[in-house]
Design a protein around this motif. Structure first.
Motif, PDB file in Angstrom:
ATOM      1  N   SER A   1     -11.891 -10.064 -14.865  1.00 43.06           N
ATOM      2  CA  SER A   1     -10.645  -9.296 -14.878  1.00 43.06           C
ATOM      3  C   SER A   1     -10.807  -7.957 -14.159  1.00 43.06           C
ATOM      4  CB  SER A   1     -10.189  -9.080 -16.316  1.00 43.06           C
ATOM      5  OG  SER A   1     -11.119  -8.284 -17.029  1.00 43.06           O
ATOM      6  N   SER A   2     -11.995  -7.349 -14.267  1.00 47.36           N
ATOM      7  CA  SER A   2     -12.247  -6.093 -13.553  1.00 47.36           C
ATOM      8  C   SER A   2     -12.263  -6.319 -12.044  1.00 47.36           C
ATOM      9  CB  SER A   2     -13.569  -5.470 -14.004  1.00 47.36           C
ATOM     10  OG  SER A   2     -13.528  -5.158 -15.386  1.00 47.36           O
ATOM     11  N   GLU A   3     -12.785  -7.456 -11.631  1.00 49.75           N
ATOM     12  CA  GLU A   3     -12.782  -7.764 -10.205  1.00 49.75           C
ATOM     13  C   GLU A   3     -11.358  -7.981  -9.684  1.00 49.75           C
ATOM     14  OE1 GLU A   3     -15.150 -10.706  -7.079  1.00 49.75           O
ATOM     15  OE2 GLU A   3     -15.290 -11.013  -9.249  1.00 49.75           O
ATOM     16  N   SER A   4     -10.541  -8.630 -10.511  1.00 46.53           N
ATOM     17  CA  SER A   4      -9.132  -8.784 -10.126  1.00 46.53           C
ATOM     18  C   SER A   4      -8.446  -7.418 -10.029  1.00 46.53           C
ATOM     19  CB  SER A   4      -8.415  -9.660 -11.159  1.00 46.53           C
ATOM     20  OG  SER A   4      -7.042  -9.746 -10.871  1.00 46.53           O
ATOM     21  N   SER A   5      -8.730  -6.532 -10.964  1.00 41.40           N
ATOM     22  CA  SER A   5      -8.170  -5.176 -10.896  1.00 41.40           C
ATOM     23  C   SER A   5      -8.649  -4.437  -9.665  1.00 41.40           C
ATOM     24  CB  SER A   5      -8.547  -4.393 -12.157  1.00 41.40           C
ATOM     25  OG  SER A   5      -8.031  -5.017 -13.315  1.00 41.40           O
ATOM     26  N   LEU A   6      -9.912  -4.698  -9.264  1.00 42.87           N
ATOM     27  CA  LEU A   6     -10.447  -4.064  -8.061  1.00 42.87           C
ATOM     28  C   LEU A   6      -9.645  -4.467  -6.830  1.00 42.87           C
ATOM     29  CD1 LEU A   6     -12.593  -2.531  -6.404  1.00 42.87           C
ATOM     30  CD2 LEU A   6     -13.966  -4.636  -6.447  1.00 42.87           C
ATOM     31  N   HIS A   7      -9.338  -5.764  -6.703  1.00 42.75           N
ATOM     32  CA  HIS A   7      -8.564  -6.211  -5.531  1.00 42.75           C
ATOM     33  C   HIS A   7      -7.149  -5.633  -5.540  1.00 42.75           C
ATOM     34  CE1 HIS A   7     -11.765  -8.798  -4.198  1.00 42.75           C
ATOM     35  NE2 HIS A   7     -11.746  -9.538  -5.310  1.00 42.75           N
ATOM     36  N   GLN A   8      -6.554  -5.571  -6.706  1.00 39.93           N
ATOM     37  CA  GLN A   8      -5.232  -4.954  -6.788  1.00 39.93           C
ATOM     38  C   GLN A   8      -5.287  -3.464  -6.444  1.00 39.93           C
ATOM     39  OE1 GLN A   8      -3.338  -5.732 -10.546  1.00 39.93           O
ATOM     40  NE2 GLN A   8      -3.942  -7.888 -10.550  1.00 39.93           N
ATOM     41  N   LEU A   9      -6.338  -2.811  -6.883  1.00 42.10           N
ATOM     42  CA  LEU A   9      -6.481  -1.382  -6.599  1.00 42.10           C
ATOM     43  C   LEU A   9      -6.693  -1.135  -5.108  1.00 42.10           C
ATOM     44  CD1 LEU A   9      -6.572   1.338  -8.064  1.00 42.10           C
ATOM     45  CD2 LEU A   9      -9.056   1.067  -8.259  1.00 42.10           C
ATOM     46  N   MET A  10      -7.461  -2.006  -4.493  1.00 43.64           N
ATOM     47  CA  MET A  10      -7.650  -1.876  -3.043  1.00 43.64           C
ATOM     48  C   MET A  10      -6.332  -2.044  -2.297  1.00 43.64           C
ATOM     49  SD  MET A  10     -11.204  -4.031  -2.590  1.00 43.64           S
ATOM     50  CE  MET A  10     -11.217  -3.846  -0.819  1.00 43.64           C
ATOM     51  N   ALA A  11      -5.458  -2.938  -2.801  1.00 43.48           N
ATOM     52  CA  ALA A  11      -4.165  -3.161  -2.141  1.00 43.48           C
ATOM     53  C   ALA A  11      -3.235  -1.958  -2.306  1.00 43.48           C
ATOM     54  CB  ALA A  11      -3.518  -4.428  -2.689  1.00 43.48           C
ATOM     55  N   VAL A  12      -3.144  -1.417  -3.517  1.00 40.26           N
ATOM     56  CA  VAL A  12      -2.198  -0.318  -3.736  1.00 40.26           C
ATOM     57  C   VAL A  12      -2.710   1.003  -3.167  1.00 40.26           C
ATOM     58  CG1 VAL A  12      -1.188  -1.380  -5.776  1.00 40.26           C
ATOM     59  CG2 VAL A  12      -3.148   0.140  -6.036  1.00 40.26           C
ATOM     60  N   LEU A  13      -4.028   1.148  -3.055  1.00 37.69           N
ATOM     61  CA  LEU A  13      -4.566   2.376  -2.457  1.00 37.69           C
ATOM     62  C   LEU A  13      -4.496   2.361  -0.943  1.00 37.69           C
ATOM     63  CD1 LEU A  13      -7.700   3.149  -4.671  1.00 37.69           C
ATOM     64  CD2 LEU A  13      -5.551   4.432  -4.551  1.00 37.69           C
ATOM     65  N   ASP A  14      -4.205   1.207  -0.351  1.00 30.53           N
ATOM     66  CA  ASP A  14      -4.072   1.145   1.102  1.00 30.53           C
ATOM     67  C   ASP A  14      -2.866   1.982   1.538  1.00 30.53           C
ATOM     68  OD1 ASP A  14      -5.071  -0.394   3.615  1.00 30.53           O
ATOM     69  OD2 ASP A  14      -2.888  -0.571   3.666  1.00 30.53           O
ATOM     70  N   CYS A  15      -2.998   2.626   2.689  1.00 28.82           N
ATOM     71  CA  CYS A  15      -1.983   3.582   3.111  1.00 28.82           C
ATOM     72  C   CYS A  15      -0.718   2.935   3.630  1.00 28.82           C
ATOM     73  CB  CYS A  15      -2.568   4.498   4.193  1.00 28.82           C
ATOM     74  SG  CYS A  15      -2.955   3.640   5.747  1.00 28.82           S
ATOM     75  N   ARG A  16      -0.751   1.643   3.970  1.00 34.08           N
ATOM     76  CA  ARG A  16       0.402   1.049   4.640  1.00 34.08           C
ATOM     77  C   ARG A  16       1.645   0.991   3.751  1.00 34.08           C
ATOM     78  NH1 ARG A  16      -2.663  -4.205   6.872  1.00 34.08           N
ATOM     79  NH2 ARG A  16      -3.693  -3.875   4.861  1.00 34.08           N
ATOM     80  N   GLY A  17       1.467   0.683   2.483  1.00 31.05           N
ATOM     81  CA  GLY A  17       2.626   0.610   1.600  1.00 31.05           C
ATOM     82  C   GLY A  17       3.290   1.961   1.385  1.00 31.05           C
ATOM     83  N   LEU A  18       2.498   2.960   1.028  1.00 34.61           N
ATOM     84  CA  LEU A  18       3.068   4.292   0.805  1.00 34.61           C
ATOM     85  C   LEU A  18       3.575   4.926   2.099  1.00 34.61           C
ATOM     86  CD1 LEU A  18       0.559   5.763  -1.798  1.00 34.61           C
ATOM     87  CD2 LEU A  18       2.955   5.169  -2.172  1.00 34.61           C
ATOM     88  N   HIS A  19       2.895   4.643   3.197  1.00 33.52           N
ATOM     89  CA  HIS A  19       3.359   5.196   4.467  1.00 33.52           C
ATOM     90  C   HIS A  19       4.711   4.592   4.860  1.00 33.52           C
ATOM     91  CE1 HIS A  19       2.950   7.206   8.318  1.00 33.52           C
ATOM     92  NE2 HIS A  19       3.199   6.063   8.950  1.00 33.52           N
ATOM     93  N   LYS A  20       4.917   3.325   4.577  1.00 32.90           N
ATOM     94  CA  LYS A  20       6.211   2.702   4.853  1.00 32.90           C
ATOM     95  C   LYS A  20       7.310   3.341   3.994  1.00 32.90           C
ATOM     96  CE  LYS A  20       8.638  -1.716   4.843  1.00 32.90           C
ATOM     97  NZ  LYS A  20       9.753  -1.196   4.054  1.00 32.90           N
ATOM     98  N   ASP A  21       7.003   3.569   2.724  1.00 32.43           N
ATOM     99  CA  ASP A  21       7.981   4.258   1.875  1.00 32.43           C
ATOM    100  C   ASP A  21       8.285   5.655   2.397  1.00 32.43           C
ATOM    101  OD1 ASP A  21       8.063   2.054   0.202  1.00 32.43           O
ATOM    102  OD2 ASP A  21       6.465   2.811  -1.092  1.00 32.43           O
ATOM    103  N   TYR A  22       7.275   6.324   2.898  1.00 30.53           N
ATOM    104  CA  TYR A  22       7.452   7.669   3.450  1.00 30.53           C
ATOM    105  C   TYR A  22       8.353   7.639   4.687  1.00 30.53           C
ATOM    106  CZ  TYR A  22       6.120  11.992   5.892  1.00 30.53           C
ATOM    107  OH  TYR A  22       6.134  13.177   6.566  1.00 30.53           O
ATOM    108  N   LEU A  23       8.130   6.680   5.575  1.00 27.36           N
ATOM    109  CA  LEU A  23       8.963   6.571   6.767  1.00 27.36           C
ATOM    110  C   LEU A  23      10.398   6.185   6.410  1.00 27.36           C
ATOM    111  CD1 LEU A  23       6.559   4.826   9.312  1.00 27.36           C
ATOM    112  CD2 LEU A  23       7.123   7.249   9.114  1.00 27.36           C
ATOM    113  N   ASP A  24      10.551   5.294   5.443  1.00 24.90           N
ATOM    114  CA  ASP A  24      11.907   4.925   5.009  1.00 24.90           C
ATOM    115  C   ASP A  24      12.641   6.123   4.420  1.00 24.90           C
ATOM    116  OD1 ASP A  24      11.462   2.346   5.826  1.00 24.90           O
ATOM    117  OD2 ASP A  24      10.925   1.592   3.841  1.00 24.90           O
ATOM    118  N   ALA A  25      11.931   6.919   3.651  1.00 19.69           N
ATOM    119  CA  ALA A  25      12.568   8.114   3.080  1.00 19.69           C
ATOM    120  C   ALA A  25      12.976   9.091   4.177  1.00 19.69           C
ATOM    121  CB  ALA A  25      11.612   8.784   2.091  1.00 19.69           C
TER     122      ALA A  25
END
Length: 514
Positions: free
Chosen positions: A334-358
């Motif tokens: 379960s910790s390894e699964s959390s690690l992969h999810q954390l790597m995905a949400v910490l990636d800059c592409r998602g937040l950067h897209k939200d920033y550009l949309d805003a």
């Protein structure tokens, strides 16, 4: 001796200076709009005084030109008002779309930050509490085997490394709280802003329609009400122009350098490298969390290897340790699964897209909507200024036309004269018609009117409609002498007309001498 300022005090003083400068700029823009409103009111007051003090010409051609000028001025003001409302509707919709796109992007970013905090806190809880409990029970079971105890201590060290690395990930709790408050306030203000402009559009349209109705009906009361409400609408137009200009300028300053603004805001709360990573998100830049996530993954892999070895060699000797070892293995999965999810949400592409949309929502749609709303305010102010300038001329035109109608005699072919006769009882010496009905008594008992009758033939005074109903009516003034057009008849109708006229001449010849 001047005491040395710390870096934090210097930054705080710079921020206060920037905020003070921004407020002064916005107040200056509001003052400019107030000056424009004052000049507009002064111009209207001077114009109204000049119009009220001027003498009206009595020439017919001048009156006709004046009436045409009022009509075309009203048409122009109505068209400008309708155009202003159309522009305002578009601008209000664009601004609303931009603000809600900003809110949607902030909600997405807020969800991402909340997810990061949940994953970090959940994994830390597993490593600190759950894993420690299982390792404590296994230490009691493997108390007689030093090599197995050494393996457990190594696993404990790996868990400690994971906790240390996760502590380097920023905690977004305060940011999430501020974003939630910002989203709620922005949505609340935007709803009432949109509704206020919608009501202002409706008010402008209603005033425009009432002005046209007042001119069409020649209603002084309606015209006076529209003029008073027009002054209020003029004040509202200049107020909205000041608000739109101030917000547009502030938004334009932010959109000119949004990255620098956010870096200044987040300075002291987040590391600069983290903020730059999400603002720019370049492919060449490395993630500031890369090292922490790499250590996390290696530690989990090492712990997996240790647990697999204990299950293979220690369980045959200590069967009671199998349950705890299997639970540790599930915890690591379960910790390894959390690690992969954390790597995905910490990636800059998602937040950067939200920033550009805003930025797209607030700097393109929102700013464009504000500019169109400013244009609406200017056009509305122009339209209502024109209506107010038109008011005294229309009022004088109404008064002149009423005096002209007072001079109109009782012409049966004039609709206005019939309306006057219907509302005002006829005076005895100015009767227009004399009717004689056989159903009310003998015809000889009816007395003819006392007015002077001209020598024109009676056939020219007969009314066509009552002749065919058997009830003749006579007028005391010839149609030809009054300048009114005589009725036109077909040949058959004219023959019937003349025959009936001759019969009435013979019957009433003694009472109405030619």
């Amino acid at each position: 001796m001047i005491p040395a300022l710390s870096l934090e005090q210097l930054r705080a003083s710079i921020r206060q200076c920037l905020v003070r400068t921004c407020i002064q700029s916005l107040l200056f823009l509001g003052l400019v709009a107030a000056v424009g409103l004052g000049l507009n009111l002064v111009f209207l007051a001077a114009y109204l005084v000049c119009v009220c003090c001027s003498l009206q010409s009595s020439a017919v051609q001048t009156k006709h030109r004046h009436r045409c000028c009022i009509t075309w001025t009203a048409v122009a003001a109505g068209l400008v008002c309708c155009a202003a409302v159309g522009v305002g509707f578009y601008g209000n919709s664009e601004a609303n779309d931009g603000v809600y796109q900003l809110i949607y992007s902030l909600d997405n970013a807020n969800h991402t930050f909340s997810g990061i905090d949940v994953l970090v806190s959940g994994t830390t809880q597993k490593m600190k509490v759950d894993l420690e409990q299982h390792l404590a029970r296994l230490s009691e079971i493997f108390a007689t085997r030093g090599d197995y105890l050494q393996t457990l201590k190594f696993m404990q060290q790996m868990a400690g490394n994971i906790i240390v690395q996760l502590a380097g990930v920023p905690v977004w709790t305060e940011v999430t709280k501020e974003l939630t408050e910002l989203v709620n306030q922005t949505g609340y203000v935007e709803y009432y802003r949109w509704l206020s402009y919608l009501l202002l559009f409706v008010l402008d349209l209603v005033l425009c329609l009432l002005a046209c109705l007042g001119l069409a009906k020649s209603s002084r009361c309606l015209l006076a009400s529209v003029l008073c409400c027009g002054v209020v609408a003029l004040l509202l137009s200049w107020t909205s122009l000041a608000a739109d200009t101030a917000v547009a300028v502030g938004t334009g300053d932010f959109c000119a350098a949004p990255d620098a603004f956010i870096l200044n805001i987040t300075e002291g709360q987040l590391r600069t490298e983290v903020t730059r990573y999400y603002l720019y998100c370049s492919q060449s830049a490395s993630s500031p969390f890369q090292q922490a996530l790499t250590v996390f993954q290696r530690s989990l892999t090492t712990m997996h290897i240790q647990v697999t070895g204990l299950l293979q060699f220690a369980v045959p000797l200590f069967p009671t340790a199998e349950k705890d070892l299997l639970r540790i293995q599930l915890l690591l999965n379960s910790s390894e699964s959390s690690l992969h999810q954390l790597m995905a949400v910490l990636d800059c592409r998602g937040l950067h897209k939200d920033y550009l949309d805003a930025l797209t929502g607030i700097c393109y749609d929102g700013l464009e909507g504000l500019l169109y709303l400013g244009l609406f305010s200017l056009l509305a102010a122009l339209a209502f200024s024109t209506m107010i300038c038109m008011g005294p001329g229309a009022w004088k035109h109404f008064a002149t036309r009423d005096r002209d109608y007072d001079d109109i005699d009782d012409d049966p072919f004039n609709p206005q004269a019939r309306r006057i006769a219907a509302h005002n009882p006829p005076r005895g010496q100015l009767r227009s018609f004399c009717s004689y009905s056989s159903g009310l008594g003998s015809q000889t008992s009816l007395q003819p009117p006392a007015q002077t009758i001209s020598n024109a033939p009676v056939s020219e005074y007969m009314n066509q409609a009552v002749l065919f109903s058997g009830n003749p009516r006579y007028e005391n003034v010839p149609l030809i002498g009054r300048g009114s057009p005589p009725p036109t008849y077909s040949p058959s109708m004219r023959a019937t007309y003349l025959s009936v006229a001759d019969e009435h001449l013979r019957h009433y010849g003694n009472e109405f001498p030619a």
